[in-house]
Each structure stands twice: as structure tokens, then as C-alpha cells.
Design a protein around this motif. Structure first.
Motif, PDB file in Angstrom:
ATOM      1  N   UNK A 180      -2.202  17.934  -2.530  1.00  0.00           N
ATOM      2  CA  UNK A 180      -1.929  16.957  -3.588  1.00  0.00           C
ATOM      3  C   UNK A 180      -3.107  16.006  -3.722  1.00  0.00           C
ATOM      4  N   UNK A 181      -3.234  15.435  -4.920  1.00  0.00           N
ATOM      5  CA  UNK A 181      -4.181  14.354  -5.185  1.00  0.00           C
ATOM      6  C   UNK A 181      -3.367  13.076  -5.375  1.00  0.00           C
ATOM      7  N   UNK A 182      -3.738  12.031  -4.655  1.00  0.00           N
ATOM      8  CA  UNK A 182      -3.026  10.755  -4.731  1.00  0.00           C
ATOM      9  C   UNK A 182      -3.990   9.699  -5.236  1.00  0.00           C
ATOM     10  N   UNK A 183      -3.603   8.992  -6.305  1.00  0.00           N
ATOM     11  CA  UNK A 183      -4.376   7.869  -6.836  1.00  0.00           C
ATOM     12  C   UNK A 183      -3.553   6.599  -6.650  1.00  0.00           C
ATOM     13  N   UNK A 184      -4.183   5.537  -6.199  1.00  0.00           N
ATOM     14  CA  UNK A 184      -3.476   4.276  -5.979  1.00  0.00           C
ATOM     15  C   UNK A 184      -4.219   3.146  -6.687  1.00  0.00           C
ATOM     16  N   UNK A 185      -3.492   2.055  -6.921  1.00  0.00           N
ATOM     17  CA  UNK A 185      -4.098   0.870  -7.543  1.00  0.00           C
ATOM     18  C   UNK A 185      -3.261  -0.348  -7.176  1.00  0.00           C
ATOM     19  N   UNK A 186      -3.919  -1.477  -7.132  1.00  0.00           N
ATOM     20  CA  UNK A 186      -3.209  -2.712  -6.785  1.00  0.00           C
ATOM     21  C   UNK A 186      -2.459  -3.304  -7.975  1.00  0.00           C
ATOM     22  N   UNK A 187      -2.766  -2.866  -9.199  1.00  0.00           N
ATOM     23  CA  UNK A 187      -2.076  -3.384 -10.381  1.00  0.00           C
ATOM     24  C   UNK A 187      -0.818  -2.575 -10.663  1.00  0.00           C
ATOM     25  N   UNK A 188       0.150  -3.203 -11.315  1.00  0.00           N
ATOM     26  CA  UNK A 188       1.360  -2.502 -11.723  1.00  0.00           C
ATOM     27  C   UNK A 188       1.093  -1.684 -12.997  1.00  0.00           C
ATOM     28  N   UNK A 189       1.861  -0.612 -13.151  1.00  0.00           N
ATOM     29  CA  UNK A 189       1.842   0.199 -14.373  1.00  0.00           C
ATOM     30  C   UNK A 189       0.424   0.643 -14.737  1.00  0.00           C
ATOM     31  N   UNK A 190      -0.320   1.044 -13.732  1.00  0.00           N
ATOM     32  CA  UNK A 190      -1.724   1.364 -13.959  1.00  0.00           C
ATOM     33  C   UNK A 190      -1.935   2.783 -14.486  1.00  0.00           C
ATOM     34  N   UNK A 191      -1.065   3.714 -14.116  1.00  0.00           N
ATOM     35  CA  UNK A 191      -1.291   5.116 -14.440  1.00  0.00           C
ATOM     36  C   UNK A 191      -0.326   5.602 -15.508  1.00  0.00           C
ATOM     37  N   UNK A 192      -0.819   6.506 -16.363  1.00  0.00           N
ATOM     38  CA  UNK A 192      -0.043   7.093 -17.445  1.00  0.00           C
ATOM     39  C   UNK A 192      -0.145   8.618 -17.354  1.00  0.00           C
ATOM     40  N   UNK A 219      -8.010   2.712  -7.636  1.00  0.00           N
ATOM     41  CA  UNK A 219      -8.511   1.912  -6.534  1.00  0.00           C
ATOM     42  C   UNK A 219      -8.856   2.764  -5.328  1.00  0.00           C
ATOM     43  N   UNK A 220      -8.021   3.776  -5.065  1.00  0.00           N
ATOM     44  CA  UNK A 220      -8.248   4.681  -3.935  1.00  0.00           C
ATOM     45  C   UNK A 220      -7.794   6.076  -4.328  1.00  0.00           C
ATOM     46  N   UNK A 221      -8.525   7.088  -3.881  1.00  0.00           N
ATOM     47  CA  UNK A 221      -8.203   8.485  -4.163  1.00  0.00           C
ATOM     48  C   UNK A 221      -8.100   9.215  -2.838  1.00  0.00           C
ATOM     49  N   UNK A 222      -7.005   9.951  -2.654  1.00  0.00           N
ATOM     50  CA  UNK A 222      -6.794  10.750  -1.450  1.00  0.00           C
ATOM     51  C   UNK A 222      -6.612  12.209  -1.846  1.00  0.00           C
ATOM     52  N   UNK A 223      -7.348  13.099  -1.194  1.00  0.00           N
ATOM     53  CA  UNK A 223      -7.120  14.531  -1.324  1.00  0.00           C
ATOM     54  C   UNK A 223      -6.363  14.973  -0.076  1.00  0.00           C
ATOM     55  N   UNK A 224      -5.080  15.248  -0.247  1.00  0.00           N
ATOM     56  CA  UNK A 224      -4.208  15.584   0.871  1.00  0.00           C
ATOM     57  C   UNK A 224      -4.062  17.101   0.919  1.00  0.00           C
ATOM     58  N   UNK A 277     -15.200  11.776  -9.118  1.00  0.00           N
ATOM     59  CA  UNK A 277     -14.910  11.988 -10.537  1.00  0.00           C
ATOM     60  C   UNK A 277     -13.514  11.475 -10.900  1.00  0.00           C
ATOM     61  N   UNK A 278     -12.532  11.711 -10.035  1.00  0.00           N
ATOM     62  CA  UNK A 278     -11.174  11.207 -10.292  1.00  0.00           C
ATOM     63  C   UNK A 278     -11.177   9.691 -10.348  1.00  0.00           C
ATOM     64  N   UNK A 279     -11.812   9.072  -9.374  1.00  0.00           N
ATOM     65  CA  UNK A 279     -11.826   7.599  -9.329  1.00  0.00           C
ATOM     66  C   UNK A 279     -12.519   7.009 -10.555  1.00  0.00           C
ATOM     67  N   UNK A 280     -13.583   7.671 -11.010  1.00  0.00           N
ATOM     68  CA  UNK A 280     -14.312   7.154 -12.170  1.00  0.00           C
ATOM     69  C   UNK A 280     -13.511   7.329 -13.457  1.00  0.00           C
ATOM     70  N   UNK A 281     -12.870   8.488 -13.629  1.00  0.00           N
ATOM     71  CA  UNK A 281     -12.211   8.785 -14.892  1.00  0.00           C
ATOM     72  C   UNK A 281     -10.891   8.029 -15.072  1.00  0.00           C
ATOM     73  N   UNK A 282     -10.145   7.797 -14.001  1.00  0.00           N
ATOM     74  CA  UNK A 282      -8.846   7.103 -14.145  1.00  0.00           C
ATOM     75  C   UNK A 282      -8.896   5.692 -13.593  1.00  0.00           C
TER      76      UNK A 282
END
Length: 707
Positions: free
Chosen positions: A502-514, A411-416, A403-408
Motif C-alpha cells: 500500500x501507499x500511505x499519504x499523511x498530512x497535518x491538515x484536515x480534509x487534505x486529500x480527494x 506531508x509524509x509518504x510511506x510505501x508499505x 513524485x507522490x509527495x510532490x504531486x499531492x
């Protein structure tokens, strides 16, 4: 799509029809009282009922209009409002002489109701007005003529409106606007979904931003010739984390295509409009100091104007105009730009409301889907194997990460997940385009990574990945990093139960998250905690149903189910053993030392059995002082050795009692599959017979069937 009306209860229906039908008796009573007691207290009291009823129904009408779940019904308001107007006509001579009440009343009745209802109503109202003494003698002729003229006019207007079908058109337009507000992607022609797949809050916002850019572009196209400027543009504060820029679109310079440009927040015209909330105007040679770029058209302006764009009193952006030619502006530029800014602000407000509608609908949609899937965890269908606690938790983690990967669009989602020691953690679940799954079982050191810092401080962090000085520490521990990932969003997840980390979201593009992405992820983690709480509750109930309350071992029912499953799986191809044991002279222990001491003995023996069984084995309480063991992949000799080992361990237990130590012994009976049987009842019977032989031969010994 028909618009359903809210259901009316019996009380509402009775009130509606009763209040409407009581109008005629009220008029009759009022006429009789006025004839007998003109001007008396009784007449004034009766005459006050009509205005009070009209005021009551008017207040109810206003309340219904203010609520989204009610459709206002104007019928009662019109009926009693008309009665009040008739009373005013009868009691106030100046109003009666003007003739305004019959004209307006008969016209409205003919316009609002069909002829089958309006004609009798007009006749009754006209008769009452003619019967009540008025200011002139020819009242009946006057009201009859007024009824004929005003009623005919109302019927004519009503017929014209129905002929053109405007009312139906307005309803359809309202329905269409409502569907666009709630389901904007229905216009895409892709089965209700956008071209990229499932509609999300992010794709909805992108859609509304594109609509806003198109509206601003049209406004700039109209503003360009009005001001005589060479360039006009709209700027708004950049939403990228860590930036101090105003970004926007610029039109002019001989090109019909708008281009993207940006200026720093310290740019004087922008600062005047945003910080001081006032317009900026510079004309003449001094305007060159405020050129927004250093080369090309517009780099040497002869005039610069900037005005703030407001939305509900808040500065949303800045309109900027640059003039390249010598001479004055074509029109008073500031008023023209302020007018354009007013319309842009209204467009921003409209699209924000549309996006808010999209957001409420989409968030409710994924929220209910996710809650339903969380509720399905642990509710196995008939024939499906029951999940253990680990697999149930992993199903919750997998749904959360998806759900996290779909909504935001990560590229990768980690549940730490972290434990009591927040310096260590493990990847409970990782999801990317390559697939998903749990990480290593054991915790790993988080070191000086930012994810460890976020867990310890409970503070979220967004890393845009924009060019700048290198970070002194990594966002993730070294083994968890992937090449090419530039944008990171790290959110803490706190809770006394469920998941901590923590939840970690990553992406290969710059300025991807708000920040809006962080808000969505935080809502998803709340549903995850709800699902984990559900899993832990299921586990608690399962444990209570399958565990013996005194000893903590499996109860008889749970053990027999486990034994049946293992025997069916082995199917006689591999050996296994069932061992039954009974504490010797347990009744004497209870009689001598009391039942609390007997319970302590049972717990002590159960602790030895529970700790002594291997992985794959099982121990349970069969009943009373009897226990039962399942030894996986054990032939006759290994089963004898295992039972003998447990017998010696029980002999070594010492139970303190009144200053001395009490020792106990146990007798064992062993039966092996497939030599002594393959069924549950058969093996238990053989083991019980062997146990009986151990008792007969002096206790504290192991006997293998047949003895």
C-alpha cells in the motif's frame, strides 16, 4: 513562437500541384467536347468530373479540419469548386442570367489570392465563360464588366484587411490562447513556474478554481441588482470526503466582499434544484421556514429562489437568492437567475476544459520524467560502481515517494510492502520533510490497522480527519504513527511481480486529500511497477551473466572480478586467502556412472561450498571439476582450518546410485595474501601449485603454499 506546419510528403506535394494545374486542361477539354458533342453522353461524362473532384476535395477538407494534427488546405477546394460553379453557369440558363457565379467567383479569387495569381485566374475564367455559348449574345461584354467590378472589389477588401493586419493578429491571438491553455503558468512571470515552485495538477486546479470563483462573483454582482435580492449565492456539492454539505460563496448584506457559507444537502431549496432538477420559489411569510441561517441579515427572508446550474445536462451547482424586504421581486426572478446560471455553467465548462489541458500536459510531463529516471536505474556510467538489487529497488522507491509527495503535496509518504502473509508488512521507503529512507529490514505486524485492512481487501480509503466520533482502530500501526497527522489516504498496490502492499499519504491538515489525488497516486504506482519490473529484468540478466548455470555459484569471470575488487580494497593491509579445490578421480566417476551422475556430484559439492562460506566470503566454479574460494580477513592458519572444514564436509556427502551410496573426496590448495602475493594471478598460481602438491601426496588433503 512560430507555429510549425506538418511536413508534406512527396506524394502529397505532387497531388496538390497536379490537381491544381490540371484545372486548365480540364476546362479546355470540356470546351472542345461541348463544341463538338453538345448535349451528348461524352460531354455529360466530362462535365461530371468537375463536381466529383470538388466533392472529393470538400470531404478531404472536412476531414483535415476535424483532426488536430492536420492543417486544412482550401486551395484545391476553391479551384475545383470554382470550376463546378462555372459549369453550372454555362449549363443552367437561369443561373447565367443572374450573374451570381462571375460576381462571386471573381470577387473570391481577388480576395483569396495575391494579384500575381488572381489576375491570370480571373482572365482565364472570364475567357472560358465568354467562349462557352450562353443565354445572351453579349456574353463577353457582360463577363468582362463583371470581372472588372468584382475583381476590383475583392482587391479593395483584401488590401484593407492586409493594411490593418487582422489576419496576423488573429494568428497571434490563437497562439496566445493555445499557450494559455497548455502552459497557463507562463503568465506568472516566474520563469514559467508558479511562485510556490514546480507546477502540479493540484496547483493548476487551485488556479482554475480561483478563476471560477472570480467569474461567479462577477455574475453574482450583476444578479444582485437585477433581482432586488438582499443576498445571492452559488452553492456546489462539497468535495470533502465524508461530508453531506453544499458549500459556496454568498454576496450581499451590505458587504462588497463575498463570504463562504454552507448548507446541508437536505436544505429544501437545494434539494429541489439538485435532486428534482427544478427551480424553487417561495414568497411571503412561508419563506421564513427556509432561512439558511438562524441570525443576522437573511435569517428572516420574505422570499427565497433557487435554480439549478447545468453543465452538459448535469447539475453542477445551485444559484440561491434571498429577499429581506417586503413586496414582490423587482423582475421575474426565476428567468433572470436561469440566465445567470446558464452563463455560470458555460464558465464552468470553459475552465474545466482549461484544467483538462493543464492536466494532460502536466501528467505527461511528470510521467515521461519518471519513466526516464526508472530507465536510468541500473545503467551505471563508466567509473561508477554497479548497484545491487536492493539499492536499485530503493532508487525506484525513492523516486516514487518523491513524485507522490510532490504531486499531492503530502506531508509524509510511506510505501508499505507486504509479503505472502498480508498481516505483516514493512516500510520499504518513507519520505517527509525530514528526509527519506527505508524502514526496518524485517516485517512487522500490521495488527488491526486500516493499512492492513486495505492491503487485504484491495480497497482504498481516505480519512479526512474531520471532527467526529473517534476511530476504533488506527490508520497505521502504533510505531509508525506521528503526532499531529490528521488526514490520511491509503491506496492498495497489487501485482504478481514488483511491489505488493500500500501507499500511505499523511498530512497535518484536515480534509487534505480527494479522489483526484488517489487517481494521481495510482498512476504513479503503475510507473513504479514498471520500474521494478525493469530492475528485476536487469537482475535476471546480471545473474545469468555472472552465475554458473549448472552449480548456481559465481562463474569464473564474476569470481575473478570480485577477487580483484577485494584485493584492491584490502591493498595488502589485511590478510585474505584463495583456496582452490579439485574433486578427486572425477573422470573415473563420469566414466563409471555417466555424465548426469557427474553433474549431480558437481551440484552437491557446490551446495556445500555455497552454504558453508561466511558473509564476506565467495565461492565460484573455476572450470570442470575445479572450484575456488575467497576467504575474507583470513590468515594462513584460519585459511587452513576453513579448507579443512570444507574437506570434511565433502567427505560426508553421499550420492545414491543404483541402491548404494557413492562418496567423493576433494584436494585443496591454499595461498594467502599478502604473504604469498597481492595480485589475482599470483595468488591463483600459488593456490594451484599447492593443489598440485595435495594431488601428488595422495589426494583428500589440504596443502598451504609453499607446501
Amino acid at each position: 513562437m512560430p507555429v510549425p506546419s506538418p511536413p508534406k510528403g512527396p506524394a502529397q506535394t505532387v497531388l496538390r500541384y497536379g490537381a491544381g494545374l490540371s484545372a486548365l486542361p480540364y476546362l479546355l477539354v470540356l470546351f472542345l467536347v461541348q463544341s463538338r458533342y453538345p448535349g451528348g453522353a461524352l460531354f455529360l461524362l466530362c462535365a461530371a468530373i468537375g463536381p466529383l473532384a470538388a466533392a472529393t476535395f470538400f470531404a478531404a477538407f472536412l476531414r483535415a479540419r476535424s483532426r488536430d494534427d492536420r492543417v486544412p488546405d482550401p486551395v484545391l477546394l476553391l479551384v475545383w469548386g470554382g470550376i463546378t460553379a462555372m459549369e453550372i453557369h454555362a449549363l443552367v440558363p437561369p443561373v447565367a442570367r443572374s450573374g451570381i457565379v462571375p460576381a462571386a467567383l471573381f470577387f473570391c479569387l481577388a480576395l483569396r489570392f495575391p494579384p500575381t495569381a488572381s489576375i491570370p485566374a480571373i482572365l482565364c475564367a472570364g475567357a472560358w465563360l465568354a467562349a462557352v455559348p450562353g443565354p445572351f449574345a453579349q456574353e463577353i461584354l457582360y463577363t468582362s464588366a463583371m470581372a472588372l467590378i468584382a475583381g476590383a472589389g475583392g482587391f479593395a477588401v483584401r488590401g484593407g484587411r492586409l493594411g490593418r493586419g487582422r489576419e496576423a493578429d488573429r494568428v497571434q491571438d490563437a497562439i496566445a490562447r493555445s499557450r494559455v491553455l497548455v502552459l497557463p503558468w507562463e503568465e506568472s512571470g516566474n520563469g514559467g513556474l508558479p511562485a510556490g515552485g514546480e507546477m502540479t495538477e493540484d496547483s493548476s486546479l487551485l488556479r482554475r478554481n480561483e478563476e471560477l470563483k472570480d467569474g461567479i462573483r462577477r455574475a453574482l454582482e450583476g444578479l444582485l441588482p437585477l433581482t432586488g435580492a438582499g443576498h445571492v449565492g452559488y452553492l456546489a456539492r462539497s468535495a470533502s470526503p465524508g461530508t453531506v454539505l453544499h458549500e459556496g460563496i454568498l454576496l450581499g448584506g451590505g458587504s462588497p466582499v463575498p463570504r463562504v457559507f454552507s448548507v446541508p444537502d437536505t436544505y429544501v431549496p437545494v434539494r429541489e434544484a439538485t435532486v428534482f432538477r427544478k427551480s424553487f420559489l417561495e414568497v411571503g411569510p412561508g419563506a421564513g421556514r427556509y432561512a439558511p441561517w438562524k441570525s443576522g441579515p437573511g435569517s428572516a427572508p420574505t422570499g427565497i429562489a433557487a435554480v439549478p446550474v447545468f453543465r452538459e445536462g448535469v447539475v453542477e451547482g445551485v444559484l440561491l437568492a434571498l429577499r429581506d424586504e417586503e413586496g414582490p421581486w423587482r423582475d421575474p426572478v426565476i428567468p433572470v437567475m436561469e440566465l445567470a446560471g446558464h452563463f455560470i455553467g458555460r464558465e464552468i465548462e470553459r475552465l474545466r476544459e482549461l484544467h483538462q489541458g493543464d492536466r494532460y500536459f502536466l501528467r505527461g510531463d511528470w510521467y515521461h520524467k519518471m519513466v526516464r529516471r526508472m530507465a536510468e536505474v541500473g545503467t551505471e556510467r563508466e567509473g561508477e560502481p554497479a548497484d545491487d538489487l536492493r539499492s536499485r529497488r530503493e532508487r525506484v522507491y525513492a523516486e516514487t515517494a518523491e513524485q507522490v509527495r510532490r504531486q499531492v503535496d503530502a506531508g509524509r509518504v510511506l510505501l508499505v510492502e507486504s509479503g505472502e502473509d498480508q498481516r505483516n508488512g514493512r516500510i520499504a521507503w518513507a519520505l517527509s520533510s525530514d528526509g527519506g529512507g527505508p524502514g526496518a529490514a524485517g516485517p512487522e505486524s500490521l495488527g488491526d490497522s486500516y493499512v492492513g485492512w486495505v492491503i487485504r481487501t484491495g480497497t482504498q480509503r481516505i480519512f479526512p480527519g474531520a471532527p467526529g466520533p473517534p476511530r476504533s482502530q488506527g490508520v497505521l500501526p502504533g510505531p509508525w504513527e506521528r503526532e499531529g497527522e490528521r488526514s490520511f489516504m491509503v491506496l492498495p498496490v497489487e501485482g504478481h511481480v514488483g511491489f505488493r502492499g500500500a501507499v500511505v499519504c499523511t498530512h497535518t491538515e484536515e480534509k487534505r486529500f480527494r479522489k483526484r489525488h488517489a487517481e494521481v497516486v495510482r498512476d504513479i504506482t503503475r510507473v513504479m511497477q514498471l520500474g521494478l519490473s525493469h530492475v528485476e529484468r536487469l537482475e535476471s540478466l546480471t545473474k545469468k551473466a555472472t552465475t554458473d548455470g549448472l552449480t548456481g555459484l559465481s562463474n569464473r569471470k564474476a569470481f575473478l572480478e570480485r577477487l580483484a575488487d577485494d584485493l584492491a580494497r584490502l591493498d595488502g593491509r589485511h590478510p585474505c586467502a584463495v583456496v582452490m579445490l579439485d574433486i578427486d578421480h572425477f573422470k573415473k566417476i563420469n566414466d563409471t556412472y555417466g555424465h548426469p551422475f557427474g553433474d549431480e556430484v558437481l551440484r552437491g559439492v557446490a551446495a556445500v561450498l555455497g552454504k558453508g562460506v561466511r558473509k564476506g566470503d565467495a565461492a565460484g566454479r573455476y572450470g570442470g571439476e575445479e572450484f575456488v574460494l575467497y576467504l575474507h580477513m583470513a590468515d594462513t592458519e584460519r585459511a587452513r582450518e576453513g579448507a579443512e572444514r570444507f574437506r570434511r564436509m565433502i567427505r560426508q556427502i553421499r550420492f545414491p546410485r543404483e541402491g548404494r551410496e557413492v562418496a567423493v573426496t576433494a584436494s585443496f590448495g591454499v595461498a594467502c595474501a599478502p604473504h604469498h602475493g597481492n595480485g589475482v594471478e599470483e595468488l591463483l598460481k600459488r593456490a594451484d601449485e599447492a593443489l598440485y602438491l595435495s594431488k601428488q601426496r595422495g589426494r583428500d588433503r589440504v596443502t598451504v603454499y609453499p607446501g
